[in-house]
Write a protein that holds these residues in place. Structure first.
Motif, PDB file in Angstrom:
ATOM      1  N   MET A   1       9.361  20.869 -44.730  1.00  0.00           N
ATOM      2  CA  MET A   1       9.272  19.999 -43.170  1.00  0.00           C
ATOM      3  C   MET A   1       8.999  21.298 -41.739  1.00  0.00           C
ATOM      4  SD  MET A   1      13.454  20.117 -41.291  1.00  0.00           S
ATOM      5  CE  MET A   1      12.955  20.529 -39.748  1.00  0.00           C
ATOM      6  N   LEU A  35       2.803  14.651 -27.392  1.00  0.00           N
ATOM      7  CA  LEU A  35       3.160  15.431 -26.793  1.00  0.00           C
ATOM      8  C   LEU A  35       2.565  16.350 -26.072  1.00  0.00           C
ATOM      9  CD1 LEU A  35       5.497  16.589 -29.787  1.00  0.00           C
ATOM     10  CD2 LEU A  35       6.411  16.138 -27.166  1.00  0.00           C
ATOM     11  N   HIS A  50       3.438  18.245 -36.881  1.00  0.00           N
ATOM     12  CA  HIS A  50       4.722  19.005 -37.766  1.00  0.00           C
ATOM     13  C   HIS A  50       5.409  17.546 -37.028  1.00  0.00           C
ATOM     14  CE1 HIS A  50       8.729  20.867 -38.301  1.00  0.00           C
ATOM     15  NE2 HIS A  50       8.606  20.432 -37.273  1.00  0.00           N
ATOM     16  N   LEU A  55       1.656  18.873 -32.544  1.00  0.00           N
ATOM     17  CA  LEU A  55       2.167  19.707 -31.581  1.00  0.00           C
ATOM     18  C   LEU A  55       1.422  20.353 -30.778  1.00  0.00           C
ATOM     19  CD1 LEU A  55       5.088  20.219 -31.879  1.00  0.00           C
ATOM     20  CD2 LEU A  55       4.580  22.442 -33.213  1.00  0.00           C
TER      21      LEU A  55
ATOM     22  N   GLY B  38       8.494  30.202 -41.529  1.00  0.00           N
ATOM     23  CA  GLY B  38       7.132  30.929 -42.427  1.00  0.00           C
ATOM     24  C   GLY B  38       6.651  32.042 -43.092  1.00  0.00           C
ATOM     25  N   HIS B  41       7.869  33.115 -46.216  1.00  0.00           N
ATOM     26  CA  HIS B  41       7.177  32.715 -47.067  1.00  0.00           C
ATOM     27  C   HIS B  41       5.681  33.515 -47.481  1.00  0.00           C
ATOM     28  CE1 HIS B  41       6.840  29.072 -49.630  1.00  0.00           C
ATOM     29  NE2 HIS B  41       5.327  29.260 -49.296  1.00  0.00           N
ATOM     30  N   PRO B  65      15.441  25.607 -40.680  1.00  0.00           N
ATOM     31  CA  PRO B  65      16.269  24.950 -40.220  1.00  0.00           C
ATOM     32  C   PRO B  65      16.902  24.350 -41.173  1.00  0.00           C
ATOM     33  CG  PRO B  65      14.296  24.731 -40.101  1.00  0.00           C
ATOM     34  CD  PRO B  65      13.879  25.699 -39.951  1.00  0.00           C
ATOM     35  N   PHE B  91      14.562  14.712 -43.430  1.00  0.00           N
ATOM     36  CA  PHE B  91      13.436  14.640 -44.587  1.00  0.00           C
ATOM     37  C   PHE B  91      14.101  15.091 -45.400  1.00  0.00           C
ATOM     38  CE2 PHE B  91      13.038  16.358 -39.942  1.00  0.00           C
ATOM     39  CZ  PHE B  91      12.213  15.607 -39.295  1.00  0.00           C
ATOM     40  N   ASP B  93      13.458  18.256 -47.726  1.00  0.00           N
ATOM     41  CA  ASP B  93      13.784  19.450 -47.402  1.00  0.00           C
ATOM     42  C   ASP B  93      15.475  19.372 -47.721  1.00  0.00           C
ATOM     43  OD1 ASP B  93      11.131  19.844 -46.583  1.00  0.00           O
ATOM     44  OD2 ASP B  93      11.945  21.928 -45.456  1.00  0.00           O
ATOM     45  N   ILE B 140      17.043  17.689 -38.012  1.00  0.00           N
ATOM     46  CA  ILE B 140      17.489  18.911 -38.059  1.00  0.00           C
ATOM     47  C   ILE B 140      16.036  20.090 -37.560  1.00  0.00           C
ATOM     48  CG2 ILE B 140      19.623  18.727 -40.025  1.00  0.00           C
ATOM     49  CD1 ILE B 140      16.620  20.177 -42.108  1.00  0.00           C
ATOM     50  N   GLY B 141      16.140  21.023 -37.357  1.00  0.00           N
ATOM     51  CA  GLY B 141      15.027  22.148 -37.099  1.00  0.00           C
ATOM     52  C   GLY B 141      15.526  22.108 -35.360  1.00  0.00           C
ATOM     53  N   THR B 144      11.123  23.671 -32.624  1.00  0.00           N
ATOM     54  CA  THR B 144       9.583  22.507 -33.394  1.00  0.00           C
ATOM     55  C   THR B 144       9.686  21.203 -33.571  1.00  0.00           C
ATOM     56  OG1 THR B 144       9.323  25.091 -34.588  1.00  0.00           O
ATOM     57  CG2 THR B 144       7.591  23.112 -35.099  1.00  0.00           C
ATOM     58  N   THR B 145      11.059  21.137 -34.002  1.00  0.00           N
ATOM     59  CA  THR B 145      11.171  19.904 -34.746  1.00  0.00           C
ATOM     60  C   THR B 145      11.449  18.870 -33.870  1.00  0.00           C
ATOM     61  OG1 THR B 145      11.497  20.608 -36.705  1.00  0.00           O
ATOM     62  CG2 THR B 145      12.189  18.712 -36.738  1.00  0.00           C
ATOM     63  N   PRO B 147      11.466  18.428 -30.174  1.00  0.00           N
ATOM     64  CA  PRO B 147      10.767  17.344 -29.617  1.00  0.00           C
ATOM     65  C   PRO B 147      10.209  15.875 -30.421  1.00  0.00           C
ATOM     66  CG  PRO B 147       9.630  19.789 -29.343  1.00  0.00           C
ATOM     67  CD  PRO B 147      10.533  19.888 -30.617  1.00  0.00           C
ATOM     68  N   HIS B 196       5.474  28.544 -34.851  1.00  0.00           N
ATOM     69  CA  HIS B 196       5.137  27.096 -34.210  1.00  0.00           C
ATOM     70  C   HIS B 196       6.655  26.597 -32.967  1.00  0.00           C
ATOM     71  CE1 HIS B 196       3.320  26.528 -38.496  1.00  0.00           C
ATOM     72  NE2 HIS B 196       2.624  26.307 -37.185  1.00  0.00           N
ATOM     73  N   PRO B 351      11.889  25.309 -49.407  1.00  0.00           N
ATOM     74  CA  PRO B 351      10.982  26.746 -49.668  1.00  0.00           C
ATOM     75  C   PRO B 351      10.528  27.760 -48.138  1.00  0.00           C
ATOM     76  CG  PRO B 351      10.043  24.502 -49.466  1.00  0.00           C
ATOM     77  CD  PRO B 351      11.473  24.417 -48.743  1.00  0.00           C
ATOM     78  N   GLU B 352      11.626  27.686 -47.145  1.00  0.00           N
ATOM     79  CA  GLU B 352      11.350  28.902 -46.060  1.00  0.00           C
ATOM     80  C   GLU B 352      12.255  29.577 -46.897  1.00  0.00           C
ATOM     81  OE1 GLU B 352      11.014  26.294 -42.774  1.00  0.00           O
ATOM     82  OE2 GLU B 352       9.310  25.511 -44.464  1.00  0.00           O
TER      83      GLU B 352
END
Lengths: 90, 377
Positions: A1, A35, A50, A55, B38, B41, B65, B91, B93, B140-141, B144-145, B147, B196, B351-352
């Motif tokens: 995500m 945004l 995103h 973004l 990220g 990763h 997150p 999500f 994840d 969650i997040g 970045t998330t 907003p 991000h 994955p992160e």
């Protein structure tokens, strides 16, 4: 995500200007561009997406580099694209 | 070399590596934290540590997150999803993250309706399709998330939706970095700043790290060369005794962030007095909750949330991994009891997460192969 995926803006939604159709690796879906109201994208622009929201605007070179990176990471990117395909944004 | 195959920039990478090595003072050890999952990763995927001199160590930070959500919040979410006439959206994840009684997938097997969504906006469509249900988005997040959740709430309000709400678990990166800086466990020399997140918050919020703690921060992009370039920029600052905030990722990150996004967060959410982070414990003013103005969209107000505290499984050392005190492979259960298929801790789920990244890219196996070869010879 947490991935930011690049998409090319194809068209702005005729009735809802905060939505735009984008092309991500051939997958076309609606995303929200609310945004970016300070500097709205137009068709042909590239945006970093995103979780269904643009973004930031990016240039085509950055988009290509980001795509190369994403295709390289494999499963996480495939999961993201598959999730995008299921998206119901309207 | 994968680098040659994938980016054809091995020459640039080696040139940067040589410049980094040339800046190392003899006898000095350098510990640099990459805050963002990220980046972790990319580092493992491309074996970037192999490009660095031995005196430069990368420490993986708390910027995943999914990883920082404590078990108790997973249990709370499942409790919410178990209420009559509730559809929860999440999500992907998050689906496999274990709570004390299992994951969202396990809960669904026992009758809850927790649906995977790509975007919080997808929840609005589900809400419209199911007017007799309450649709709760598991938010969650980091910034970045947040907003996206905020904009979704504003959209729901504009559309007059009355059956959409948010179980808010958004966290903010700055208090976590401060907690790590104040932790006696770890002495860091500088930070590779998240890409991000900084698109939203900009570069100014990091200024206290340079000013109050005397440590440099370089906000970095996600390609291997971005990260090497950022390490080089940090090493230049350290060699010159400077501590400043620099933006290596200026092609995407504006210095002042995204003002529209920050306004949307500020309109719908406010800081919580405190929030529990996996591994880092309770950190004050480190997470967001829904503002009273939007109480009708706050799942924590609409439902009784038990607010359970659950200690991590004894064997799990995600906390130490999230603080950068332990490397993933130093955890007692890494790769044995805890794998991406059967994760015990969150760092192996996303994955992160540092553990999943390390596990998936086979460095453990390569190390073992190398050790086995040494043993044979």
């Amino acid at each position: 995500m947490c991935l930011g995926i690049p998409g090319e803006v194809i068209e702005i939604h005729p009735d809802q200007p905060d939505l735009a159709k984008v092309d991500v690796s051939g997958v076309r879906r609606l995303i929200n561009i609310g945004l970016l109201t300070d500097d709205p994208p137009v068709p042909g622009d590239w945006v970093l997406i995103h979780v269904g929201f643009a973004l930031s605007k990016i240039d085509e070179r950055e988009a290509a580099a980001a795509m190369e990176f994403l295709e390289g990471i494999g499963q996480a990117y495939e999961d993201e694209i598959n999730a995008l395909k299921e998206s119901l944004i309207e | 070399m994968r680098f040659v195959d994938e980016f054809r920039d091995a020459d640039k990478a080696h040139a940067l590596a040589a410049k980094i090595a040339a800046l190392c003072e003899p006898g000095r050890q350098y510990k640099l934290m990459e805050v963002c999952g990220g980046h972790t990763h990319t580092i493992y995927k491309h074996g970037l540590e192999d490009y660095l001199p031995e005196s430069v160590t990368l420490v993986h930070g708390p910027g995943c997150p999914v990883c920082v959500i404590p078990m108790g919040r997973v249990d709370d979410a499942i409790h919410l999803a178990s209420q009559p006439d509730v559809i929860m959206t999440s999500f992907g994840d998050m689906m496999r993250v274990p709570g004390s009684g299992g994951s969202f997938f396990d809960a669904n097997a026992e009758g809850t309706n927790i649906r995977m969504v790509y975007s919080p906006l997808d929840s609005l469509k589900i809400a419209k399709q199911n007017p007799d249900k309450q649709v709760v988005f598991m938010a969650i997040g980091f910034e970045t998330t947040a907003p996206s959740t905020a904009m979704t709430m504003l959209r729901a309000a504009a559309q007059g939706l009355t059956n959409f709400s948010v179980f808010c678990n958004h966290v903010t990166i700055i208090p976590a970095i401060k907690a790590i800086l104040d932790s006696p466990d770890l002495r860091l020399d500088g930070f590779i700043g998240p890409g991000h997140v900084s698109t939203v918050i900009g570069c100014r919020p990091y200024e206290f790290i340079a000013r109050d703690y005397g440590k440099p921060v370089v906000v970095a992009g996600f390609e291997p060369l971005d990260i090497l370039q950022s390490i080089y920029m940090l090493m230049v600052q350290l060699s010159q005794g400077r501590s400043e905030i620099e933006n290596q990722y200026s092609r995407v990150v504006p210095w002042d962030g995204n003002v529209v996004a920050l306004k949307a967060i500020g309109e719908t959410m406010e800081l919580r007095p405190y929030f529990e982070w996996r591994g880092l414990g309770f950190i004050s003013h480190s997470a967001l909750q829904v503002r009273e103005k939007y109480a009708a969209m706050d799942a924590e107000r609409l439902f009784q949330v038990p607010g359970v505290r659950v200690a991590d499984p004894k064997a799990c050392q995600c906390g130490e991994v999230l603080k950068g005190v332990l490397k993933p492979w130093e955890c007692k259960v890494f790769g044995t009891a805890c794998t991406p298929e059967t994760p015990i801790g969150t760092c192996m789920v996303s994955p992160e997460g540092a553990c999943a990244a390390y596990y998936n890219f086979g460095r453990m196996n390569r190390t073992r192969v190398a050790e086995a070869e040494v043993a044979r010879s």
